[in-house]
Design a protein around this motif. Sequence first.
Motif, PDB file in Angstrom:
ATOM      1  N   PRO A  74       0.799  -1.239   0.000  1.00  0.00           N
ATOM      2  CA  PRO A  74       0.000   0.000   0.000  1.00  0.00           C
ATOM      3  C   PRO A  74       0.824   1.279   0.000  1.00  0.00           C
ATOM      4  CG  PRO A  74      -0.861  -1.567   1.601  1.00  0.00           C
ATOM      5  CD  PRO A  74       0.461  -2.104   1.133  1.00  0.00           C
ATOM      6  N   TRP A  75       2.080   1.195   0.377  1.00  0.00           N
ATOM      7  CA  TRP A  75       2.933   2.377   0.427  1.00  0.00           C
ATOM      8  C   TRP A  75       3.619   2.656  -0.901  1.00  0.00           C
ATOM      9  CZ3 TRP A  75       3.144   5.068   5.008  1.00  0.00           C
ATOM     10  CH2 TRP A  75       2.741   4.387   6.174  1.00  0.00           C
ATOM     11  N   VAL A  76       3.607   1.655  -1.805  1.00  0.00           N
ATOM     12  CA  VAL A  76       4.598   1.667  -2.875  1.00  0.00           C
ATOM     13  C   VAL A  76       4.073   2.270  -4.161  1.00  0.00           C
ATOM     14  CG1 VAL A  76       6.159   0.254  -4.253  1.00  0.00           C
ATOM     15  CG2 VAL A  76       5.741  -0.334  -1.862  1.00  0.00           C
ATOM     16  N   GLN A  77       4.765   3.289  -4.628  1.00  0.00           N
ATOM     17  CA  GLN A  77       4.515   3.925  -5.909  1.00  0.00           C
ATOM     18  C   GLN A  77       4.971   3.016  -7.053  1.00  0.00           C
ATOM     19  OE1 GLN A  77       3.807   6.534  -8.772  1.00  0.00           O
ATOM     20  NE2 GLN A  77       3.920   7.619  -6.828  1.00  0.00           N
ATOM     21  N   LYS A  78       6.172   2.470  -6.917  1.00  0.00           N
ATOM     22  CA  LYS A  78       6.723   1.630  -7.974  1.00  0.00           C
ATOM     23  C   LYS A  78       7.768   0.695  -7.386  1.00  0.00           C
ATOM     24  CE  LYS A  78       8.887   1.902 -12.558  1.00  0.00           C
ATOM     25  NZ  LYS A  78       9.301   2.812 -13.658  1.00  0.00           N
ATOM     26  N   TRP A  79       7.808  -0.521  -7.909  1.00  0.00           N
ATOM     27  CA  TRP A  79       8.779  -1.544  -7.487  1.00  0.00           C
ATOM     28  C   TRP A  79       9.864  -1.678  -8.555  1.00  0.00           C
ATOM     29  CZ3 TRP A  79       7.883  -4.325  -2.891  1.00  0.00           C
ATOM     30  CH2 TRP A  79       6.594  -4.203  -2.347  1.00  0.00           C
ATOM     31  N   TYR A  80      11.098  -1.778  -8.102  1.00  0.00           N
ATOM     32  CA  TYR A  80      12.235  -2.000  -9.001  1.00  0.00           C
ATOM     33  C   TYR A  80      12.851  -3.337  -8.607  1.00  0.00           C
ATOM     34  CZ  TYR A  80      11.525   2.971  -9.780  1.00  0.00           C
ATOM     35  OH  TYR A  80      10.965   4.191 -10.065  1.00  0.00           O
ATOM     36  N   LEU A  81      12.647  -4.338  -9.440  1.00  0.00           N
ATOM     37  CA  LEU A  81      13.047  -5.692  -9.077  1.00  0.00           C
ATOM     38  C   LEU A  81      14.383  -6.063  -9.694  1.00  0.00           C
ATOM     39  CD1 LEU A  81       9.706  -7.664  -9.591  1.00  0.00           C
ATOM     40  CD2 LEU A  81      10.486  -6.358  -7.607  1.00  0.00           C
ATOM     41  N   SER A  82      15.154  -6.831  -8.947  1.00  0.00           N
ATOM     42  CA  SER A  82      16.353  -7.455  -9.509  1.00  0.00           C
ATOM     43  C   SER A  82      16.603  -8.744  -8.755  1.00  0.00           C
ATOM     44  CB  SER A  82      17.567  -6.531  -9.380  1.00  0.00           C
ATOM     45  OG  SER A  82      17.876  -6.327  -8.013  1.00  0.00           O
ATOM     46  N   ALA A  83      17.274  -9.658  -9.420  1.00  0.00           N
ATOM     47  CA  ALA A  83      17.620 -10.921  -8.775  1.00  0.00           C
ATOM     48  C   ALA A  83      18.955 -10.773  -8.075  1.00  0.00           C
ATOM     49  CB  ALA A  83      17.680 -12.037  -9.812  1.00  0.00           C
ATOM     50  N   LEU A  84      19.062 -11.360  -6.905  1.00  0.00           N
ATOM     51  CA  LEU A  84      20.332 -11.360  -6.175  1.00  0.00           C
ATOM     52  C   LEU A  84      21.268 -12.401  -6.772  1.00  0.00           C
ATOM     53  CD1 LEU A  84      18.784 -11.257  -2.615  1.00  0.00           C
ATOM     54  CD2 LEU A  84      20.026  -9.393  -3.702  1.00  0.00           C
ATOM     55  N   THR A  85      22.551 -12.161  -6.625  1.00  0.00           N
ATOM     56  CA  THR A  85      23.537 -13.097  -7.186  1.00  0.00           C
ATOM     57  C   THR A  85      24.012 -14.073  -6.117  1.00  0.00           C
ATOM     58  OG1 THR A  85      25.242 -11.471  -6.730  1.00  0.00           O
ATOM     59  CG2 THR A  85      24.310 -11.488  -8.946  1.00  0.00           C
ATOM     60  N   VAL A  86      23.065 -14.741  -5.481  1.00  0.00           N
ATOM     61  CA  VAL A  86      23.380 -15.788  -4.508  1.00  0.00           C
ATOM     62  C   VAL A  86      22.575 -17.024  -4.872  1.00  0.00           C
ATOM     63  CG1 VAL A  86      23.987 -14.198  -2.651  1.00  0.00           C
ATOM     64  CG2 VAL A  86      21.612 -14.926  -2.927  1.00  0.00           C
ATOM     65  N   PRO A  87      23.019 -18.201  -4.447  1.00  0.00           N
ATOM     66  CA  PRO A  87      22.402 -19.446  -4.921  1.00  0.00           C
ATOM     67  C   PRO A  87      20.902 -19.549  -4.658  1.00  0.00           C
ATOM     68  CG  PRO A  87      24.484 -19.913  -3.850  1.00  0.00           C
ATOM     69  CD  PRO A  87      24.218 -18.448  -3.641  1.00  0.00           C
ATOM     70  N   ARG A  88      20.399 -19.023  -3.518  1.00  0.00           N
ATOM     71  CA  ARG A  88      19.005 -19.235  -3.185  1.00  0.00           C
ATOM     72  C   ARG A  88      18.126 -18.051  -3.578  1.00  0.00           C
ATOM     73  NH1 ARG A  88      20.343 -19.299   2.280  1.00  0.00           N
ATOM     74  NH2 ARG A  88      18.155 -18.992   2.794  1.00  0.00           N
ATOM     75  N   ALA A  89      18.659 -17.164  -4.389  1.00  0.00           N
ATOM     76  CA  ALA A  89      17.914 -15.961  -4.743  1.00  0.00           C
ATOM     77  C   ALA A  89      16.635 -16.302  -5.500  1.00  0.00           C
ATOM     78  CB  ALA A  89      18.785 -15.052  -5.607  1.00  0.00           C
ATOM     79  N   ALA A  90      15.603 -15.508  -5.225  1.00  0.00           N
ATOM     80  CA  ALA A  90      14.381 -15.609  -6.021  1.00  0.00           C
ATOM     81  C   ALA A  90      14.670 -15.087  -7.428  1.00  0.00           C
ATOM     82  CB  ALA A  90      13.268 -14.788  -5.371  1.00  0.00           C
ATOM     83  N   THR A  91      14.021 -15.685  -8.416  1.00  0.00           N
ATOM     84  CA  THR A  91      14.173 -15.199  -9.786  1.00  0.00           C
ATOM     85  C   THR A  91      13.284 -13.969  -9.982  1.00  0.00           C
ATOM     86  OG1 THR A  91      12.351 -16.538 -10.615  1.00  0.00           O
ATOM     87  CG2 THR A  91      14.544 -17.558 -10.606  1.00  0.00           C
ATOM     88  N   LEU A  92      13.538 -13.241 -11.063  1.00  0.00           N
ATOM     89  CA  LEU A  92      12.688 -12.102 -11.389  1.00  0.00           C
ATOM     90  C   LEU A  92      11.244 -12.547 -11.572  1.00  0.00           C
ATOM     91  CD1 LEU A  92      14.801  -9.922 -13.848  1.00  0.00           C
ATOM     92  CD2 LEU A  92      13.957  -9.270 -11.587  1.00  0.00           C
ATOM     93  N   GLU A  93      11.063 -13.743 -12.153  1.00  0.00           N
ATOM     94  CA  GLU A  93       9.713 -14.256 -12.365  1.00  0.00           C
ATOM     95  C   GLU A  93       9.009 -14.499 -11.026  1.00  0.00           C
ATOM     96  OE1 GLU A  93      12.441 -15.400 -13.896  1.00  0.00           O
ATOM     97  OE2 GLU A  93      12.020 -14.495 -15.864  1.00  0.00           O
ATOM     98  N   GLN A  94       9.734 -15.093 -10.070  1.00  0.00           N
ATOM     99  CA  GLN A  94       9.166 -15.328  -8.742  1.00  0.00           C
ATOM    100  C   GLN A  94       8.780 -14.009  -8.076  1.00  0.00           C
ATOM    101  OE1 GLN A  94      12.508 -17.926  -7.278  1.00  0.00           O
ATOM    102  NE2 GLN A  94      10.877 -18.754  -5.980  1.00  0.00           N
TER     103      GLN A  94
END
Length: 142
Positions: A74-94
Amino acid sequence: GPSDAQLWGRFQRLSYHGHPVILDAAHNPHGMAFLTTQLSQTLAPRTSASRPLRVVFSMLGDKDIAGVVSILAPWVQKWYLSALTVPRAATLEQLGSALQAADPDAIIEMAATPLEAFQAAIAEQQPDETLEALWGELSHHG
């Protein structure tokens, strides 16, 4: 006291070239509940017309992504997503699907790296907005 240590890295306010930035490592709904309490005390109360946050966001795939984003959405105007470069990182799709499930109206931009996401958010930030950098792996490895 001992409880202070747990909040280290949770809610650090700083300025980046004059832009107000909050750095946060909350990585679960409990941490997010703490964060939103801080936000409500820090930012002007939101109205339906005003979402004062731009969020640079990434998390590990085994965390409660949907639970976290639904609290913050509810606070967010816009989200900027990126995947972390660690083995268990969520993908952009996730990340994207969790976001859209939590907030169907979410405005989302995807970037190759957290730095690129951060730079994109800074470039679009308006004077009355705060940038929230939420990288859910920074404070806890386990």
